[in-house]
Design a protein around this motif. Structure first.
Motif, short mmCIF file in Angstrom:
data_model
loop_
_atom_site.label_atom_id
_atom_site.label_comp_id
_atom_site.label_asym_id
_atom_site.label_seq_id
_atom_site.Cartn_x
_atom_site.Cartn_y
_atom_site.Cartn_z
N VAL A 94 0.84 -1.20 0.00
CA VAL A 94 0.00 0.00 0.00
C VAL A 94 0.87 1.25 0.00
CG1 VAL A 94 -1.58 1.36 1.44
CG2 VAL A 94 -2.05 -1.06 1.01
N ASP A 95 1.90 1.27 0.83
CA ASP A 95 2.80 2.43 0.86
C ASP A 95 3.54 2.60 -0.46
OD1 ASP A 95 2.16 3.22 3.45
OD2 ASP A 95 3.73 1.99 4.37
N ARG A 96 3.80 1.51 -1.13
CA ARG A 96 4.57 1.58 -2.38
C ARG A 96 3.69 1.91 -3.58
NH1 ARG A 96 6.53 2.50 -6.34
NH2 ARG A 96 8.29 1.55 -7.45
N PHE A 97 2.52 1.29 -3.67
CA PHE A 97 1.70 1.40 -4.88
C PHE A 97 0.40 2.19 -4.69
CE2 PHE A 97 4.03 -2.67 -5.23
CZ PHE A 97 4.81 -2.35 -6.34
N GLY A 98 0.01 2.48 -3.45
CA GLY A 98 -1.22 3.22 -3.18
C GLY A 98 -2.35 2.33 -2.73
N GLY A 99 -3.18 2.87 -1.83
CA GLY A 99 -4.27 2.08 -1.27
C GLY A 99 -5.32 1.67 -2.28
N LEU A 100 -5.65 2.58 -3.20
CA LEU A 100 -6.72 2.27 -4.15
C LEU A 100 -6.33 1.11 -5.06
CD1 LEU A 100 -9.45 2.89 -5.37
CD2 LEU A 100 -8.36 4.64 -6.80
N ARG A 101 -5.14 1.15 -5.59
CA ARG A 101 -4.70 0.07 -6.47
C ARG A 101 -4.70 -1.26 -5.73
NH1 ARG A 101 0.86 1.28 -9.34
NH2 ARG A 101 -0.44 3.05 -9.99
N CYS A 102 -4.23 -1.27 -4.51
CA CYS A 102 -4.18 -2.51 -3.74
C CYS A 102 -5.58 -3.00 -3.38
CB CYS A 102 -3.35 -2.31 -2.48
SG CYS A 102 -1.58 -2.06 -2.80
N LEU A 103 -6.50 -2.06 -3.07
CA LEU A 103 -7.87 -2.47 -2.77
C LEU A 103 -8.54 -3.09 -3.99
CD1 LEU A 103 -9.24 0.43 -0.52
CD2 LEU A 103 -8.84 -1.95 0.15
N ARG A 104 -8.31 -2.53 -5.16
CA ARG A 104 -8.88 -3.10 -6.37
C ARG A 104 -8.42 -4.54 -6.56
NH1 ARG A 104 -7.49 2.08 -10.28
NH2 ARG A 104 -9.34 3.36 -9.80
N ILE A 105 -7.13 -4.77 -6.39
CA ILE A 105 -6.58 -6.12 -6.56
C ILE A 105 -7.12 -7.04 -5.46
CG2 ILE A 105 -4.47 -7.49 -6.51
CD1 ILE A 105 -3.03 -5.04 -7.70
N GLY A 106 -7.15 -6.55 -4.22
CA GLY A 106 -7.61 -7.38 -3.11
C GLY A 106 -9.05 -7.79 -3.25
N LEU A 107 -9.94 -6.85 -3.62
CA LEU A 107 -11.34 -7.20 -3.76
C LEU A 107 -11.55 -8.15 -4.94
CD1 LEU A 107 -14.24 -6.99 -2.92
CD2 LEU A 107 -14.43 -4.82 -4.15
N ALA A 108 -10.85 -7.92 -6.05
CA ALA A 108 -10.96 -8.84 -7.17
C ALA A 108 -10.53 -10.25 -6.77
CB ALA A 108 -10.11 -8.33 -8.34
N LEU A 109 -9.47 -10.34 -5.97
CA LEU A 109 -9.01 -11.65 -5.51
C LEU A 109 -10.01 -12.29 -4.55
CD1 LEU A 109 -6.58 -13.55 -5.76
CD2 LEU A 109 -5.56 -12.40 -3.78
N SER A 110 -10.65 -11.48 -3.71
CA SER A 110 -11.70 -12.00 -2.82
C SER A 110 -12.85 -12.59 -3.63
CB SER A 110 -12.24 -10.89 -1.91
OG SER A 110 -11.31 -10.49 -0.95
N LEU A 111 -13.28 -11.88 -4.66
CA LEU A 111 -14.41 -12.36 -5.48
C LEU A 111 -14.03 -13.63 -6.21
CD1 LEU A 111 -15.85 -9.00 -6.89
CD2 LEU A 111 -16.38 -10.20 -4.77
#
Length: 404
Positions: free
Chosen positions: A73-90
């Motif tokens: 998150v610190d390296r790439f930004g919270g939004l980008r990481c949240l997009r990837i995380g939620l997609a992986l959850s789904l």
């Protein structure tokens, strides 16, 4: 660092509600399996111990990877990481819905536990960087409120669908509910360039050592203790109340549902008072004292079932009231370039507490030592109060020079 330490971007309202919705999803997914245990046990031939093991592995994987998610998150930004995380959850939930057997289900939820690691560091980084300081107590209240709603929806929504249409349909519904959240994240403006640390002083700590100073370790303890109490009450108060006092299970389950409901009211009031200038340390300590009073009343047996109900409603309200203050305490001590790592580190306490509650509390309740159960959770509340008061003087040992 103060709450005004980062520069908000446009669309704060969209960020607040989008992050809140996604946070609610993450809590829904954390409790997606337990309401379906009887169906999964019947259809997959799995033991309850095995299914509980899937849940334990989910929390362990999240706890083990959440700090690393904070680094990302610190390296790439919270939004980008949240997009990837939620997609992986789904994706993981879709695989779970199609699972032909126990081990496929276990693998899918292990992947879901990995995805779950990104939510807290990503959420908080996004809220702190894009919401004006004056609105952050409100933003954190929405964040916590949505999490409570997500927890409540697991038994309230997934269980009826599961018992009517099957557990595969229930998990499929969880995927469908996630699609609007994923869309909302992709509609938000992209991440701004992430803050970089200033020039390092000679001998300055780096990596995890830079984060894990005494003040941050204190917050990790607070998150762990709070989660331990929350998990202990939510998972075992019904059995303990039946064993210790002889109250009926149906009455105790209704009381537990009300406990969860009044918690959302506490979140709203706690956030409102912070917005109006209350000290977060005062709000936290007041909430813990109120929780101790409620738990003490429930434990005392005074007033029978009515007294027990009153005590549970008081602690339910107090546990919600505490949450915005707890999160603001962390926000005030976190430099912009360490938001992901510090939030990833301290919120690992949530998973430690959720994992520790059944390990520590279940033997007490199952062994008939229900008085010890009530005393143990009271001791955890006392320890939380002492840790919260200590945060008045503790200071994070992180380098903030060179940051806005």
């Amino acid at each position: 660092m103060s709450l005004a330490g980062t520069v908000p971007r446009a669309g704060a309202g969209r960020v607040i509600w989008s992050v809140g919705y996604v946070h609610g999803l993450s809590h829904l997914y954390m409790l997606a399996l337990p309401p379906l245990f009887p169906l999964l046990s019947r259809d997959l031939g799995a033991s309850l111990a095995g299914l509980a093991g899937i849940l334990g592995a989910f929390n362990l994987i999240t706890a083990a990877t959440q700090y690393l998610a904070g680094v990302a998150v610190d390296r790439f930004g919270g939004l980008r990481c949240l997009r990837i995380g939620l997609a992986l959850s789904l994706l993981s939930l879709a695989l779970a819905a199609l699972a032909p057997g126990f081990w496929t289900l276990a693998g899918a939820f292990a992947l879901c536990g990995l995805a779950n690691a990104v939510y807290h560091p990503g959420d908080f980084q996004l809220l702190n960087s894009r919401v004006p300081a004056a609105r952050r107590p409100f933003a954190l209240s929405v964040h916590n409120f949505a999490g409570n709603v997500g927890f409540a929806l697991a038994p309230a929504l997934l269980a009826p669908v599961g018992f009517t249409l099957g557990w595969r349909a229930a998990l499929g519904l969880a995927v469908i509910l996630g699609l609007p959240g994923l869309l909302a994240l992709f509609l938000l403006p992209g991440d701004a360039p992430q803050p970089r640390p200033g020039r390092r002083a000679p001998g300055q700590r780096t990596g995890l050592a830079e984060v894990a100073g005494p003040a941050v370790l204190l917050q990790l303890l607070i998150f762990t203790l709070f989660s331990l109490v929350s998990g202990g009450v939510q998972s075992f108060s019904v059995l303990a109340g039946a064993g210790h006092f002889g109250y009926g299970l149906s009455d105790l389950n209704r009381i537990l549902a009300l406990y969860l409901l009044v918690g959302t009211t506490g979140i709203v009031l706690g956030g409102t008072l912070l917005q109006r200038g209350w000290s977060e340390t005062t709000a936290f300590a007041s909430g813990i004292v109120l929780a101790m009073a409620g738990w003490g009343l429930a434990w005392s047996g005074l007033g029978g079932l009515q007294g027990y109900s009153a005590g549970m409603l008081v602690i339910g309200f107090a546990m919600g009231f505490i949450l915005p203050a707890r999160d603001v305490i962390v926000a005030r001590m976190t430099p912009p370039h360490l938001q992901g790592r510090i939030y990833g580190f301290v919120t690992t306490g949530i998973n430690i507490g959720q994992f520790g509650a059944p390990v520590l509390v279940a033997p007490m309740v199952q062994g008939g030592h229900t008085g010890l159960y009530y005393a143990f959770l009271m001791a955890a509340l006392v320890a939380s109060l002492l840790a919260g008061l200590s945060s008045r003087t503790a200071r994070p040992k992180v380098q903030t020079k060179g940051h806005p």
